[in-house]
Design a protein around this motif. Structure first.
Motif, PDB file in Angstrom:
ATOM      1  N   VAL A 181      40.139 -41.460 -36.116  1.00 43.81           N
ATOM      2  CA  VAL A 181      39.335 -42.213 -37.073  1.00 43.81           C
ATOM      3  C   VAL A 181      37.887 -42.201 -36.585  1.00 43.81           C
ATOM      4  CG1 VAL A 181      38.960 -44.469 -38.137  1.00 43.81           C
ATOM      5  CG2 VAL A 181      41.277 -43.711 -37.619  1.00 43.81           C
ATOM      6  N   GLY A 182      36.982 -41.827 -37.484  1.00 42.67           N
ATOM      7  CA  GLY A 182      35.562 -41.895 -37.164  1.00 42.67           C
ATOM      8  C   GLY A 182      35.098 -43.339 -37.206  1.00 42.67           C
ATOM      9  N   ASP A 183      34.321 -43.727 -36.215  1.00 46.89           N
ATOM     10  CA  ASP A 183      33.809 -45.096 -36.137  1.00 46.89           C
ATOM     11  C   ASP A 183      32.579 -45.231 -37.034  1.00 46.89           C
ATOM     12  OD1 ASP A 183      33.139 -47.654 -35.530  1.00 46.89           O
ATOM     13  OD2 ASP A 183      32.863 -47.329 -33.386  1.00 46.89           O
ATOM     14  N   PHE A 184      32.849 -45.226 -38.345  1.00 46.92           N
ATOM     15  CA  PHE A 184      31.801 -45.380 -39.331  1.00 46.92           C
ATOM     16  C   PHE A 184      31.685 -46.827 -39.788  1.00 46.92           C
ATOM     17  CE2 PHE A 184      33.030 -40.945 -39.558  1.00 46.92           C
ATOM     18  CZ  PHE A 184      31.803 -40.312 -39.527  1.00 46.92           C
ATOM     19  N   GLY A 185      32.355 -47.719 -39.087  1.00 50.74           N
ATOM     20  CA  GLY A 185      32.328 -49.140 -39.419  1.00 50.74           C
ATOM     21  C   GLY A 185      33.717 -49.734 -39.286  1.00 50.74           C
ATOM     22  N   ASP A 186      33.748 -51.051 -39.231  1.00 49.56           N
ATOM     23  CA  ASP A 186      35.006 -51.767 -39.026  1.00 49.56           C
ATOM     24  C   ASP A 186      36.054 -51.453 -40.080  1.00 49.56           C
ATOM     25  OD1 ASP A 186      33.941 -52.934 -36.760  1.00 49.56           O
ATOM     26  OD2 ASP A 186      33.448 -54.833 -37.758  1.00 49.56           O
ATOM     27  N   TYR A 211      36.751 -48.702 -41.553  1.00 46.11           N
ATOM     28  CA  TYR A 211      37.427 -47.439 -41.271  1.00 46.11           C
ATOM     29  C   TYR A 211      38.462 -47.620 -40.156  1.00 46.11           C
ATOM     30  CZ  TYR A 211      34.000 -45.154 -44.213  1.00 46.11           C
ATOM     31  OH  TYR A 211      33.246 -44.767 -45.272  1.00 46.11           O
ATOM     32  N   ILE A 212      38.078 -48.376 -39.139  1.00 36.39           N
ATOM     33  CA  ILE A 212      39.002 -48.625 -38.027  1.00 36.39           C
ATOM     34  C   ILE A 212      40.166 -49.491 -38.506  1.00 36.39           C
ATOM     35  CG2 ILE A 212      39.220 -49.681 -35.744  1.00 36.39           C
ATOM     36  CD1 ILE A 212      36.209 -48.881 -35.349  1.00 36.39           C
ATOM     37  N   GLU A 213      39.870 -50.495 -39.311  1.00 35.60           N
ATOM     38  CA  GLU A 213      40.924 -51.350 -39.865  1.00 35.60           C
ATOM     39  C   GLU A 213      41.896 -50.525 -40.720  1.00 35.60           C
ATOM     40  OE1 GLU A 213      41.380 -54.972 -43.069  1.00 35.60           O
ATOM     41  OE2 GLU A 213      39.475 -54.748 -42.029  1.00 35.60           O
ATOM     42  N   GLN A 214      41.350 -49.654 -41.563  1.00 31.46           N
ATOM     43  CA  GLN A 214      42.217 -48.812 -42.390  1.00 31.46           C
ATOM     44  C   GLN A 214      43.064 -47.890 -41.522  1.00 31.46           C
ATOM     45  OE1 GLN A 214      42.608 -49.331 -45.556  1.00 31.46           O
ATOM     46  NE2 GLN A 214      44.058 -47.699 -45.847  1.00 31.46           N
ATOM     47  N   GLY A 215      42.478 -47.360 -40.452  1.00 26.14           N
ATOM     48  CA  GLY A 215      43.232 -46.528 -39.514  1.00 26.14           C
ATOM     49  C   GLY A 215      44.391 -47.292 -38.896  1.00 26.14           C
ATOM     50  N   ARG A 216      44.160 -48.544 -38.561  1.00 23.91           N
ATOM     51  CA  ARG A 216      45.239 -49.377 -37.993  1.00 23.91           C
ATOM     52  C   ARG A 216      46.348 -49.629 -39.014  1.00 23.91           C
ATOM     53  NH1 ARG A 216      40.865 -52.747 -35.102  1.00 23.91           N
ATOM     54  NH2 ARG A 216      40.801 -51.733 -33.073  1.00 23.91           N
ATOM     55  N   GLU A 224      43.012 -42.860 -32.245  1.00 16.97           N
ATOM     56  CA  GLU A 224      41.870 -42.425 -31.444  1.00 16.97           C
ATOM     57  C   GLU A 224      40.613 -42.641 -32.278  1.00 16.97           C
ATOM     58  OE1 GLU A 224      40.023 -38.380 -29.441  1.00 16.97           O
ATOM     59  OE2 GLU A 224      42.099 -38.368 -30.123  1.00 16.97           O
ATOM     60  N   VAL A 225      39.774 -43.571 -31.838  1.00 21.07           N
ATOM     61  CA  VAL A 225      38.524 -43.860 -32.532  1.00 21.07           C
ATOM     62  C   VAL A 225      37.420 -43.077 -31.826  1.00 21.07           C
ATOM     63  CG1 VAL A 225      36.892 -45.656 -33.222  1.00 21.07           C
ATOM     64  CG2 VAL A 225      39.348 -46.156 -33.171  1.00 21.07           C
ATOM     65  N   VAL A 226      36.707 -42.268 -32.600  1.00 20.62           N
ATOM     66  CA  VAL A 226      35.618 -41.464 -32.033  1.00 20.62           C
ATOM     67  C   VAL A 226      34.304 -41.821 -32.717  1.00 20.62           C
ATOM     68  CG1 VAL A 226      37.147 -39.557 -31.402  1.00 20.62           C
ATOM     69  CG2 VAL A 226      36.022 -39.528 -33.614  1.00 20.62           C
ATOM     70  N   ASN A 227      33.208 -41.621 -32.000  1.00 19.22           N
ATOM     71  CA  ASN A 227      31.916 -41.947 -32.601  1.00 19.22           C
ATOM     72  C   ASN A 227      31.613 -40.953 -33.717  1.00 19.22           C
ATOM     73  OD1 ASN A 227      30.204 -39.731 -31.699  1.00 19.22           O
ATOM     74  ND2 ASN A 227      30.295 -40.643 -29.655  1.00 19.22           N
ATOM     75  N   PRO A 228      30.731 -41.326 -34.624  1.00 21.99           N
ATOM     76  CA  PRO A 228      30.477 -40.499 -35.804  1.00 21.99           C
ATOM     77  C   PRO A 228      30.066 -39.061 -35.501  1.00 21.99           C
ATOM     78  CG  PRO A 228      29.577 -42.680 -36.157  1.00 21.99           C
ATOM     79  CD  PRO A 228      30.020 -42.617 -34.714  1.00 21.99           C
ATOM     80  N   SER A 229      29.248 -38.851 -34.482  1.00 22.59           N
ATOM     81  CA  SER A 229      28.819 -37.478 -34.207  1.00 22.59           C
ATOM     82  C   SER A 229      29.978 -36.632 -33.697  1.00 22.59           C
ATOM     83  CB  SER A 229      27.638 -37.448 -33.229  1.00 22.59           C
ATOM     84  OG  SER A 229      28.002 -37.980 -31.977  1.00 22.59           O
ATOM     85  N   GLN A 230      30.856 -37.211 -32.889  1.00 27.03           N
ATOM     86  CA  GLN A 230      32.039 -36.472 -32.442  1.00 27.03           C
ATOM     87  C   GLN A 230      32.943 -36.147 -33.622  1.00 27.03           C
ATOM     88  OE1 GLN A 230      33.494 -39.345 -29.585  1.00 27.03           O
ATOM     89  NE2 GLN A 230      33.069 -37.948 -27.901  1.00 27.03           N
ATOM     90  N   GLY A 285      31.840 -33.304 -42.455  1.00 24.68           N
ATOM     91  CA  GLY A 285      31.868 -34.428 -43.383  1.00 24.68           C
ATOM     92  C   GLY A 285      31.744 -35.747 -42.657  1.00 24.68           C
ATOM     93  N   THR A 286      31.916 -36.833 -43.384  1.00 25.60           N
ATOM     94  CA  THR A 286      31.811 -38.167 -42.788  1.00 25.60           C
ATOM     95  C   THR A 286      32.827 -39.098 -43.404  1.00 25.60           C
ATOM     96  OG1 THR A 286      30.175 -38.875 -44.412  1.00 25.60           O
ATOM     97  CG2 THR A 286      29.328 -37.974 -42.347  1.00 25.60           C
ATOM     98  N   GLY A 287      33.217 -40.097 -42.614  1.00 28.37           N
ATOM     99  CA  GLY A 287      33.976 -41.213 -43.124  1.00 28.37           C
ATOM    100  C   GLY A 287      35.401 -40.954 -43.541  1.00 28.37           C
ATOM    101  N   HIS A 288      36.094 -40.067 -42.890  1.00 30.17           N
ATOM    102  CA  HIS A 288      37.481 -39.794 -43.260  1.00 30.17           C
ATOM    103  C   HIS A 288      38.395 -40.036 -42.068  1.00 30.17           C
ATOM    104  CE1 HIS A 288      36.109 -37.967 -46.954  1.00 30.17           C
ATOM    105  NE2 HIS A 288      35.231 -37.281 -46.242  1.00 30.17           N
ATOM    106  N   THR A 289      39.651 -40.255 -42.346  1.00 30.39           N
ATOM    107  CA  THR A 289      40.666 -40.395 -41.322  1.00 30.39           C
ATOM    108  C   THR A 289      41.447 -39.081 -41.275  1.00 30.39           C
ATOM    109  OG1 THR A 289      40.843 -42.745 -41.807  1.00 30.39           O
ATOM    110  CG2 THR A 289      42.649 -41.755 -40.590  1.00 30.39           C
ATOM    111  N   SER A 290      41.689 -38.572 -40.072  1.00 26.12           N
ATOM    112  CA  SER A 290      42.376 -37.292 -39.932  1.00 26.12           C
ATOM    113  C   SER A 290      43.505 -37.388 -38.930  1.00 26.12           C
ATOM    114  CB  SER A 290      41.395 -36.217 -39.458  1.00 26.12           C
ATOM    115  OG  SER A 290      40.373 -36.034 -40.395  1.00 26.12           O
ATOM    116  N   CYS A 291      44.441 -36.490 -39.050  1.00 27.49           N
ATOM    117  CA  CYS A 291      45.552 -36.388 -38.101  1.00 27.49           C
ATOM    118  C   CYS A 291      45.478 -35.050 -37.415  1.00 27.49           C
ATOM    119  CB  CYS A 291      46.901 -36.493 -38.823  1.00 27.49           C
ATOM    120  SG  CYS A 291      47.140 -38.048 -39.670  1.00 27.49           S
ATOM    121  N   GLN A 292      45.891 -35.022 -36.170  1.00 27.08           N
ATOM    122  CA  GLN A 292      45.982 -33.760 -35.422  1.00 27.08           C
ATOM    123  C   GLN A 292      47.304 -33.702 -34.727  1.00 27.08           C
ATOM    124  OE1 GLN A 292      42.853 -33.299 -32.561  1.00 27.08           O
ATOM    125  NE2 GLN A 292      41.779 -31.923 -33.926  1.00 27.08           N
TER     126      GLN A 292
END
Length: 82
Positions: A34-39, A41-46, A62-68, A75-82
């Motif tokens: 989850v990109g740390d684009f704000g609370d 996004y992290i809440e939705q990831g949880r 795994e919360v990563v900073n926006p540039s990472q 892109g920006t602001g999405h949740t991804s799986c690996q």
């Protein structure tokens, strides 16, 4: 947002049974990034993490900073799986 969660994760028992029916050994572990684009996004990831756990997955959030995030996925602001 809860209505969307209910729509896609309405019956965790049935989803778990379907997974088990494939012969896959549960739990299935993976990273949920989850990109740390704000609370929000992290809440939705949880929430997604909890829903996936109820089905038989074992996601590591795994919360990563926006540039990472943008370096890895573009892109920006999405949740991804690996």
């Amino acid at each position: 947002r809860d209505d969307l969660r209910e729509q896609y994760f309405a019956d965790p028992g049935t989803a778990r049974d379907m997974l088990e029916g494939t012969g896959v050994k549960l739990p299935i572990s993976f990273s949920l990034i989850v990109g740390d684009f704000g609370d929000i996004y992290i809440e939705q990831g949880r929430h997604i993490q909890q829903d996936l756990q109820s089905v038989g997955f074992e996601p590591f959030l795994e919360v990563v900073n926006p540039s990472q995030y943008t370096d890895r996925f573009g892109g920006t602001g999405h949740t991804s799986c690996q």
